[in-house]
Design an enzyme around this catalytic site. Sequence first.
Site, PDB file in Angstrom:
ATOM      1  N   LYS A 154      -6.898   3.347  -3.615  1.00  0.00           N
ATOM      2  CA  LYS A 154      -7.299   3.378  -2.206  1.00  0.00           C
ATOM      3  C   LYS A 154      -7.518   4.830  -1.770  1.00  0.00           C
ATOM      4  O   LYS A 154      -6.739   5.711  -2.115  1.00  0.00           O
ATOM      5  CB  LYS A 154      -6.208   2.716  -1.362  1.00  0.00           C
ATOM      6  CG  LYS A 154      -6.438   2.710   0.137  1.00  0.00           C
ATOM      7  CD  LYS A 154      -5.310   1.956   0.829  1.00  0.00           C
ATOM      8  CE  LYS A 154      -5.365   2.095   2.340  1.00  0.00           C
ATOM      9  NZ  LYS A 154      -4.239   1.383   3.015  1.00  0.00           N
ATOM     10  N   ASP A 174       0.865  -1.183   0.000  1.00  0.00           N
ATOM     11  CA  ASP A 174       0.000   0.000   0.000  1.00  0.00           C
ATOM     12  C   ASP A 174       0.899   1.230   0.000  1.00  0.00           C
ATOM     13  O   ASP A 174       1.507   1.555   1.031  1.00  0.00           O
ATOM     14  CB  ASP A 174      -0.908   0.014   1.232  1.00  0.00           C
ATOM     15  CG  ASP A 174      -1.988  -1.067   1.194  1.00  0.00           C
ATOM     16  OD1 ASP A 174      -1.727  -2.144   0.624  1.00  0.00           O
ATOM     17  OD2 ASP A 174      -3.072  -0.830   1.759  1.00  0.00           O
ATOM     18  N   LYS A 205     -10.242   0.269  -2.599  1.00  0.00           N
ATOM     19  CA  LYS A 205     -10.154   0.067  -1.154  1.00  0.00           C
ATOM     20  C   LYS A 205     -10.454   1.377  -0.421  1.00  0.00           C
ATOM     21  O   LYS A 205      -9.608   2.261  -0.365  1.00  0.00           O
ATOM     22  CB  LYS A 205      -8.763  -0.431  -0.758  1.00  0.00           C
ATOM     23  CG  LYS A 205      -8.576  -0.637   0.753  1.00  0.00           C
ATOM     24  CD  LYS A 205      -7.188  -1.169   1.076  1.00  0.00           C
ATOM     25  CE  LYS A 205      -6.945  -1.224   2.581  1.00  0.00           C
ATOM     26  NZ  LYS A 205      -5.597  -1.751   2.921  1.00  0.00           N
TER      27      LYS A 205
END
Length: 317
Positions: free
Chosen positions: A217, A153, A253
């Site tokens: 995300k 991430d 996400k």
Amino acid sequence: MPTTAPHALSDVTASDGTLRRFLHGLPGVDAVGLEARAASLGTRSIKTTSKAYAIDLAISMVDLTTLEGADTPGKVRALGAKAVRPDPTDRTTPATAAVCVYPDMVATAKEAVAGSAVKVASVATAFPAGRAPIAVKLADVREAVTAGADEIDMVIDRGAFLAGNYLKVYDEITAVKEACGTSARLKVIFETGELSTYDNIRRASWLGMLAGADFIKTSTGKVAVNATPANTLLMLEAVRDFRAQTGVQIGVKPAGGIRTSKDAIKFLVLVNETAGEDWLDNHWFRFGASSLLNDLLMQRQKLATGRYSGPDYVTVD
């Protein structure tokens, strides 16, 4: 400059000028309409059988997360055990999708989930601020991948993005993607609360996808404004439209601020009604959360027993 996207839009990353023209040529976002649609979808009623399915689906989509300076190996091992078996009293409870930790805790997390399908995700690239030289960011990524991370991430350089230096952001994402190799999927975090406008969130979404993100995300969970129905809806529209144009499917996400089963189910409705059923799987949709799992477990127990057990009946993260 290498291009990582072998699809119909590859030519738009050929230069700074073409990339800028493409991003600023995207349709402007109708903020009122976006927020109204998100609010409307959030009122959908979910009946008992569907609710049970939705709760199990949401549990399976959780990236169970601990990203604190006080994280210890013991805490990470306990988190991994909870990810593998969220409710030790009920083996029918699905495992979570992943545990998410800092790079120095990846090896510990990997051991804790060994033998299960639970992935280990690691934040990297000088999370959460992203303020570090590219060499440091790439070293961060490589350390996590070497330790066994299945997913990375990363955070984008919001300063560069807001200054209009899109090519710098693009090049950093492609470099991180390369550092992930073939063993780790890449989630690109925009920190939507710092991007100021919906137009910027749309541009960041397309920039991340063009650069090779496997997921886009919303947030780090470390700022005041994190995932919202509106910004997640906008990103779902982006992945839907990107697949329509390129044939490439990208995950989404939302992270930060999603704490209750009711919230999670609202987001699942957004996924179904916007991107479609193909995204209703933890390979394509995740929740970045820590406290959400406990509420999902309590609601699951209530549906099974007819009684609300309360927080004392689930493990503390």
